[in-house]
Design a protein around this motif. Structure first.
Motif, short mmCIF file in Angstrom:
data_model
loop_
_atom_site.label_atom_id
_atom_site.label_comp_id
_atom_site.label_asym_id
_atom_site.label_seq_id
_atom_site.Cartn_x
_atom_site.Cartn_y
_atom_site.Cartn_z
N ASP A 8 -4.32 -0.56 -0.23
CA ASP A 8 -3.22 0.17 -0.82
C ASP A 8 -2.13 0.42 0.20
OD1 ASP A 8 -1.81 1.45 -2.86
OD2 ASP A 8 -3.57 2.57 -3.53
N HIS A 9 -1.03 0.99 -0.24
CA HIS A 9 0.10 1.27 0.65
C HIS A 9 0.71 2.61 0.28
CE1 HIS A 9 2.49 -0.31 -2.74
NE2 HIS A 9 1.66 -1.34 -2.72
N GLU A 10 -0.15 3.58 -0.01
CA GLU A 10 0.31 4.91 -0.40
C GLU A 10 0.89 5.69 0.77
OE1 GLU A 10 0.61 6.27 -3.51
OE2 GLU A 10 0.11 4.23 -4.14
N ASP A 11 0.40 5.45 1.97
CA ASP A 11 0.98 6.12 3.13
C ASP A 11 1.33 5.06 4.18
OD1 ASP A 11 -1.27 5.63 4.93
OD2 ASP A 11 -2.31 7.29 3.94
N GLU A 12 2.02 5.48 5.22
CA GLU A 12 2.54 4.53 6.20
C GLU A 12 1.43 3.73 6.90
OE1 GLU A 12 5.46 4.49 10.08
OE2 GLU A 12 5.67 6.11 8.62
N ALA A 13 0.35 4.38 7.24
CA ALA A 13 -0.75 3.68 7.93
C ALA A 13 -1.37 2.62 7.02
CB ALA A 13 -1.81 4.68 8.41
N GLU A 14 -1.61 2.98 5.75
CA GLU A 14 -2.17 2.01 4.80
C GLU A 14 -1.20 0.85 4.61
OE1 GLU A 14 -2.72 4.30 1.22
OE2 GLU A 14 -4.87 4.54 1.60
N ALA A 15 0.09 1.17 4.49
CA ALA A 15 1.09 0.13 4.28
C ALA A 15 1.12 -0.85 5.45
CB ALA A 15 2.47 0.75 4.07
N GLU A 16 1.09 -0.33 6.66
CA GLU A 16 1.11 -1.20 7.84
C GLU A 16 -0.12 -2.10 7.88
OE1 GLU A 16 1.71 1.13 11.38
OE2 GLU A 16 3.64 1.89 10.66
N THR A 17 -1.28 -1.55 7.54
CA THR A 17 -2.52 -2.33 7.54
C THR A 17 -2.47 -3.42 6.48
OG1 THR A 17 -3.78 -0.46 8.37
CG2 THR A 17 -5.03 -2.20 7.26
N MET A 18 -2.02 -3.05 5.27
CA MET A 18 -1.96 -4.02 4.18
C MET A 18 -0.93 -5.10 4.47
SD MET A 18 -1.58 -3.24 0.13
CE MET A 18 -1.55 -4.53 -1.09
N GLU A 19 0.24 -4.71 4.98
CA GLU A 19 1.27 -5.70 5.30
C GLU A 19 0.81 -6.66 6.40
OE1 GLU A 19 4.87 -3.52 6.11
OE2 GLU A 19 4.91 -2.70 4.06
N ALA A 20 0.08 -6.17 7.37
CA ALA A 20 -0.44 -7.04 8.42
C ALA A 20 -1.42 -8.06 7.84
CB ALA A 20 -1.11 -6.21 9.52
N GLU A 21 -2.27 -7.60 6.93
CA GLU A 21 -3.21 -8.51 6.29
C GLU A 21 -2.46 -9.56 5.46
OE1 GLU A 21 -7.46 -8.36 3.90
OE2 GLU A 21 -6.33 -6.50 4.16
N GLU A 22 -1.45 -9.14 4.74
CA GLU A 22 -0.63 -10.07 3.97
C GLU A 22 0.01 -11.11 4.88
OE1 GLU A 22 2.22 -8.05 1.43
OE2 GLU A 22 0.72 -6.57 0.89
N ARG A 23 0.60 -10.67 5.98
CA ARG A 23 1.24 -11.59 6.92
C ARG A 23 0.26 -12.65 7.42
NH1 ARG A 23 3.73 -6.57 8.82
NH2 ARG A 23 5.97 -6.70 8.47
N THR A 24 -0.95 -12.23 7.75
CA THR A 24 -1.97 -13.15 8.25
C THR A 24 -2.33 -14.20 7.21
OG1 THR A 24 -2.86 -11.46 9.73
CG2 THR A 24 -4.33 -13.29 9.17
N ILE A 25 -2.57 -13.74 5.98
CA ILE A 25 -2.93 -14.66 4.89
C ILE A 25 -1.78 -15.62 4.61
CG2 ILE A 25 -3.48 -14.81 2.43
CD1 ILE A 25 -4.88 -11.99 2.83
N LEU A 26 -0.57 -15.08 4.51
CA LEU A 26 0.59 -15.90 4.19
C LEU A 26 0.88 -16.91 5.30
CD1 LEU A 26 2.78 -13.16 2.56
CD2 LEU A 26 1.67 -15.08 1.39
#
Length: 153
Positions: free
Chosen positions: A120-138
């Motif tokens: 999820d990306h409900e708070d800044e820490a979650e958002a950063e973690t999720m975005e990093a995972e997305e970047r890696t996959i993409l």
């Protein structure tokens, strides 16, 4: 198992073999996780209706994720849920952000699958973690960082 349903012809008109694009993105996002995902490629009106009914927001959005209800373990891959994407919103975003529709769709499918996996990306820490995972996959799929606009490069 990935099932792709195309309800709006705009998707197939705009992207050659759109089903393969979606399946490739979903499989990459799932990684080693087994599970079933249904992806519906539809129009803004359908997504607006779903967004109003299930999220209380009377407007279309790019992607919605609906996790599957908990089910008894049958020994096989369990359903993870459904992802629904709105053509008009996605196409408009891709144009506004200087991205290809194929790349943007790939990102949004990865994003949706990660939600089904509990990210999820409900708070800044979650958002950063999720975005990093997305970047890696993409990056593995050859899609540029979706959080860096072309004029920032």
């Amino acid at each position: 198992m990935i099932e792709v349903e195309v309800e709006a012809d705009d998707w197939t008109d705009a992207i050659d073999d759109v089903e393969a694009v979606v399946e490739r993105a979903a499989v990459a996002a799932l990684g080693e996780q087994a599970g079933g995902v249904v992806v519906l490629l539809t129009d803004d009106a359908t997504v607006r209706d779903l967004n109003a009914r299930f999220r209380g927001k009377d407007r279309p959005t790019n992607v919605l994720s609906f996790p599957a209800a908990d089910m008894p373990d049958t020994g096989g891959p369990r359903p993870l849920g459904d992802i629904v994407l709105a053509y008009g919103v996605c196409a408009g975003e891709a144009t506004a952000q200087g991205k290809t529709l194929t790349g943007h769709l790939t990102h949004l499918v990865v994003h949706g699958v990660l939600h089904l996996l509990g990210r999820d990306h409900e708070d800044e820490a979650e958002a950063e973690t999720m975005e990093a995972e997305e970047r890696t996959i993409l990056a593995r799929l050859g899609v540029a960082d979706p959080y860096t606009l072309p004029h920032d490069a």
